[in-house]
Write an enzyme that holds these catalytic residues in place. Structure first.
Site, mmCIF file in Angstrom:
data_model
loop_
_atom_site.group_PDB
_atom_site.id
_atom_site.type_symbol
_atom_site.label_atom_id
_atom_site.label_comp_id
_atom_site.label_asym_id
_atom_site.label_seq_id
_atom_site.Cartn_x
_atom_site.Cartn_y
_atom_site.Cartn_z
ATOM 1 N N ASP A 432 82.335 47.182 -12.320
ATOM 2 C CA ASP A 432 83.484 47.589 -12.779
ATOM 3 C C ASP A 432 83.342 48.288 -13.831
ATOM 4 O O ASP A 432 82.434 48.579 -14.479
ATOM 5 C CB ASP A 432 84.397 46.342 -13.474
ATOM 6 C CG ASP A 432 85.759 46.666 -13.862
ATOM 7 O OD1 ASP A 432 86.418 47.468 -13.410
ATOM 8 O OD2 ASP A 432 86.157 46.009 -14.937
ATOM 9 N N ASP A 434 86.097 49.775 -16.581
ATOM 10 C CA ASP A 434 86.470 49.357 -17.964
ATOM 11 C C ASP A 434 86.042 48.057 -18.581
ATOM 12 O O ASP A 434 86.198 47.017 -17.745
ATOM 13 C CB ASP A 434 88.135 49.481 -17.953
ATOM 14 C CG ASP A 434 88.540 50.726 -17.889
ATOM 15 O OD1 ASP A 434 87.807 51.714 -18.331
ATOM 16 O OD2 ASP A 434 89.614 51.097 -17.307
ATOM 17 N N GLY A 469 93.395 45.103 -15.996
ATOM 18 C CA GLY A 469 92.841 44.672 -14.689
ATOM 19 C C GLY A 469 93.836 45.328 -13.447
ATOM 20 O O GLY A 469 93.176 45.406 -12.478
ATOM 21 N N ASN A 538 89.502 59.950 -14.213
ATOM 22 C CA ASN A 538 89.019 59.053 -15.434
ATOM 23 C C ASN A 538 87.767 58.571 -15.078
ATOM 24 O O ASN A 538 86.617 58.841 -15.938
ATOM 25 C CB ASN A 538 89.684 57.809 -15.529
ATOM 26 C CG ASN A 538 91.232 58.122 -16.019
ATOM 27 O OD1 ASN A 538 91.640 59.411 -16.336
ATOM 28 N ND2 ASN A 538 91.945 57.068 -16.744
ATOM 29 N N ASP A 590 84.768 42.134 -15.727
ATOM 30 C CA ASP A 590 85.156 41.321 -17.107
ATOM 31 C C ASP A 590 86.561 40.884 -16.933
ATOM 32 O O ASP A 590 87.235 40.294 -17.671
ATOM 33 C CB ASP A 590 85.039 42.492 -18.153
ATOM 34 C CG ASP A 590 86.344 43.459 -17.858
ATOM 35 O OD1 ASP A 590 86.503 43.831 -17.082
ATOM 36 O OD2 ASP A 590 86.833 43.838 -18.953
#
Ligand code: ADP
Length: 644
Positions: A432, A434, A469, A538, A590
């Site tokens: 993932d 972030d 998320g 991003n 996370d």
């Protein structure tokens, strides 16, 4: 007092009045009621109504009667009764009571009794009429809404069909335009030379020879275009036949190297071939396979500026079924990300064909746009798969492209779906972004606050954490619901991302242990992917800043999926791009939604406690505080858990 007496009388005569009343109601509404016996639904309702009517008369409390009336009207509405057929229930009750009363009492007294119940009868009629109107209104509203939705869906489908038709139509006119252009160029050449011949009286041998060479060139070009067109028509109609035999890929490349040598030299391109010697012979059609790699090399040469390099590498993927994986990589102008699939379409070219010369080796010397279509047709006819990867199109920076060809060692003619069924021995770790690659949580929060403030809205830290998320649209919808139109949602989302990129660019550092882990994993032949709910712009910015963009076998972002996490789609897409089956993938996440998505995809999940406490991540197979605690050995043994 009179009402109590009437109530008692009604109780005593219940049987008789009920029978007459039901009969009258049925007669007045001959629809479904006619099918019901007295014991069934309609009658039971009427009996309840009768009892409630009597007790309302007795006690003056109408609430139970009211509820029963509402229910009754709703039921009748469902069975498509009209208002008259509903009101008839109250009217017929009144009429039956009156008939009963006049039979037993003198008219004056009967009338008196009936008057005591008049208010109640009126109440019933009004209640029924009101409920009927309200319910039908609600029903129509609902119907309207679902009709609207249906119309929307149909319009969308029509739009899609229209676009598809337009695309097909464009392909057809492209064909005519391109074929005419491509065929005319060599014809003009031939005409020119024929003209020269005609001008000679008695052509001398030394003067005729260059003319014949020119003619020959033109004819060869015509021949090759016509051959391509025929091949495409074979592929289109699925009649491309393969003459299968053991094929040596190093031999094919060796002969291609010789063939392309003059072009490579004149364009100062360096072609290196490695890792093919150790590959086994593959079962295939040697002529056709050579054609595949001819087209790929010719493209690599055409789309790489002078002085660039082209590398060909190969690996054997062992598994239930063995595959060879060949990669042709160049340092050329690259391909726009959104065109990576389209370039395999017939006659498709990234740039306008009129801008370039027709050539097999000149820089940007475009052909008819059939080379990749033919390559794909041939590879798939062997039961293989071909695809392109490129960070993007840029003639200045030349990010390069790579073309991947996966061929089964034992050919599986014409089974394109076959490759998906086989479990390749590829392991992948899907990160993932972030909270795993970088800890951008605080920057996201700041960006949301600044963007929302511009629209007069706010977000608390608690709200921010509770939507972690999710994708932007979902976050805004969860927090502000119907307050925002979809245009506003899109606008705020865009603004937030722009602010976020500004902040991130200044602060970015990788999570501790990340870079080491990635290098170690790559050394153990793990493929690395990133799957993130963030927008592509991003993700690319972050990966580029961390110099990770070239380490990845796949990047899947918000734009690539229909459903966000906890739906497994994003991880399944990443696995597919890595050629790994879900059971050979480990997701590092996370957020609880991410862990859920990984498990739903049938993958192993490792949770990092960057943003959430361990208790909330207990669905993961392993929970760690940071990436420095992970090693390839740990990941390998995690993959083995649960396998027989
Ligand atoms: P063409 O005959 O035009 O080369 P292809 O089917 O071989 O047709 O390729 C289709 C398009 O894909 C090309 O026009 C080009 O825009 C793009 N393309 C193919 N290979 C490469 C490459 N190695 N680098 C950049 N672009 C490429």
């Amino acid at each position: 007092m009179a009402s109590k007496e009437l109530a008692n009388w009604l109780k005593e005569h219940k049987e008789l009045i009920m029978v007459k009343w039901i009969r009258a109601v049925r007669k007045a509404s001959p629809g479904t009621d006619a099918l019901l016996s007295t014991r069934e639904l309609g009658a039971r309702h009427l009996e309840d109504l009768y009892n409630a009517f009597v007790s309302a008369l007795e006690t003056g409390d109408y609430s139970n009667l009211e509820a029963i009336l509402e229910q009754l009207v709703r039921d009748r509405l469902k069975r498509e009764y009209n208002l008259r057929e509903v009101l008839v229930i109250a009217l017929e009750l009144k009429k039956t009571c009156w008939e009963g009363l006049v039979k037993e009492f003198p008219s004056i007294q009967a009338l008196e009794y009936l008057q005591t119940a008049d208010e109640l009868f009126n109440f019933m009629t009004i209640k029924m009429a009101n409920t009927f109107t309200e319910e039908s209104f609600a029903f129509i509203k609902k119907l309207n809404k679902s009709l609207e939705q249906k119309v929307k869906e149909r319009t969308q489908k029509l739009q899609q069909a229209k676009e598809e038709l337009e695309r097909i139509d464009k392909a057809k006119s492209d064909f005519i335009r391109i074929a005419a252009h491509e065929l005319r160029t060599p014809l003009t050449l031939i005409q020119g030379y024929v003209g020269m011949l005609a001008m000679e009286d008695l052509p001398a041998k030394e003067r005729i020879s260059p003319i014949l060479q020119g003619l020959n060139k033109g004819i060869k070009r015509l021949e090759s275009i016509i051959r391509d067109l025929i091949d495409v028509s074979y592929i289109d109609t699925e009649v491309l036949t393969l003459s299968l035999q053991p094929v040596s890929l190093p031999q094919i490349f060796q002969s291609l190297l010789v063939e392309f040598q003059p072009a490579l030299q004149s364009r100062r391109l360096n072609l290196s071939i490695s890792g093919l010697e150790s590959l086994p012979l593959v079962e295939g059609d040697p002529q056709r396979l050579k054609q595949v790699f001819y087209n790929l090399l010719s493209n690599a040469i055409k789309y790489t500026p002078d002085g660039g390099s082209i590398t060909v590498t190969g690996e054997l993927l062992r598994g239930e079924q063995d595959f060879v994986h060949i990669i042709v990589k160049d340092t050329g102008i690259g391909i726009p990300q959104d065109k990576l699939e389209r370039i395999f379409d017939k006659f498709y070219r990234v740039e306008d064909f009129r801008l370039h010369s027709t050539s097999k080796t000149e820089f940007k010397g475009a052909g008819p746009g059939l080379g990749l279509t033919i390559a794909k047709g041939i590879v798939e006819a062997h039961g293989g798969k071909i695809w392109a990867e490129s960070p993007g199109y840029d003639e200045e920076r030349c990010p390069g492209s790579s073309f991947h060809v996966l061929l089964p060692v034992k050919a599986q003619p014409r089974k394109t779906e076959y490759i998906q069924q086989f479990k390749l021995p590829v392991k992948a770790v899907i990160f993932d972004l972030d909270g795993v690659i970088v800890d951008t949580g605080p920057y996201h929060f700041q960006a949301w606050q600044r963007a929302l403030a511009e629209f007069g809205l706010e977000m608390s830290e608690e709200q921010f954490l509770s939507t972690f998320g999710m994708r932007n649209q979902e976050i805004l919808r969860t927090l502000f619901g119907t307050k925002l139109s979809s245009e506003q949602i899109e606008e705020i989302g865009r603004r937030k991302e722009a602010i976020y990129r500004e902040i991130v660019y200044k602060h970015l550092t990788p999570m501790p242990g990340l870079l080491r882990l990635i290098q170690e994993l790559k050394a153990r032949r793990f493929r690395i992917a990133v799957a993130t709910s963030a927008p592509k712009a991003n993700a690319s910015l972050i990966l580029k800043t961390l110099k990770l963009e070239h380490e990845l076998a796949a990047l899947v972002t918000e734009e690539d999926v229909e459903e966000g996490k906890p739906d497994p789609e994003i991880f399944l897409k990443a696995a597919e791009k890595c050629l790994a089956s879900p059971e050979n993938c480990i997701v590092i996440e996370d957020s609880p939604a991410g862990i859920k998505a990984a498990k739903a995809a049938g993958m192993k999940a490792i949770a990092l406690t960057t943003t959430r406490p361990a208790e909330e991540l207990s669905e993961a197979d392993l929970v760690v505080e940071n990436l420095a605690m992970l090693t390839p050995e740990i990941l390998e043994s995690l993959l083995e858990v649960g396998k027989q």
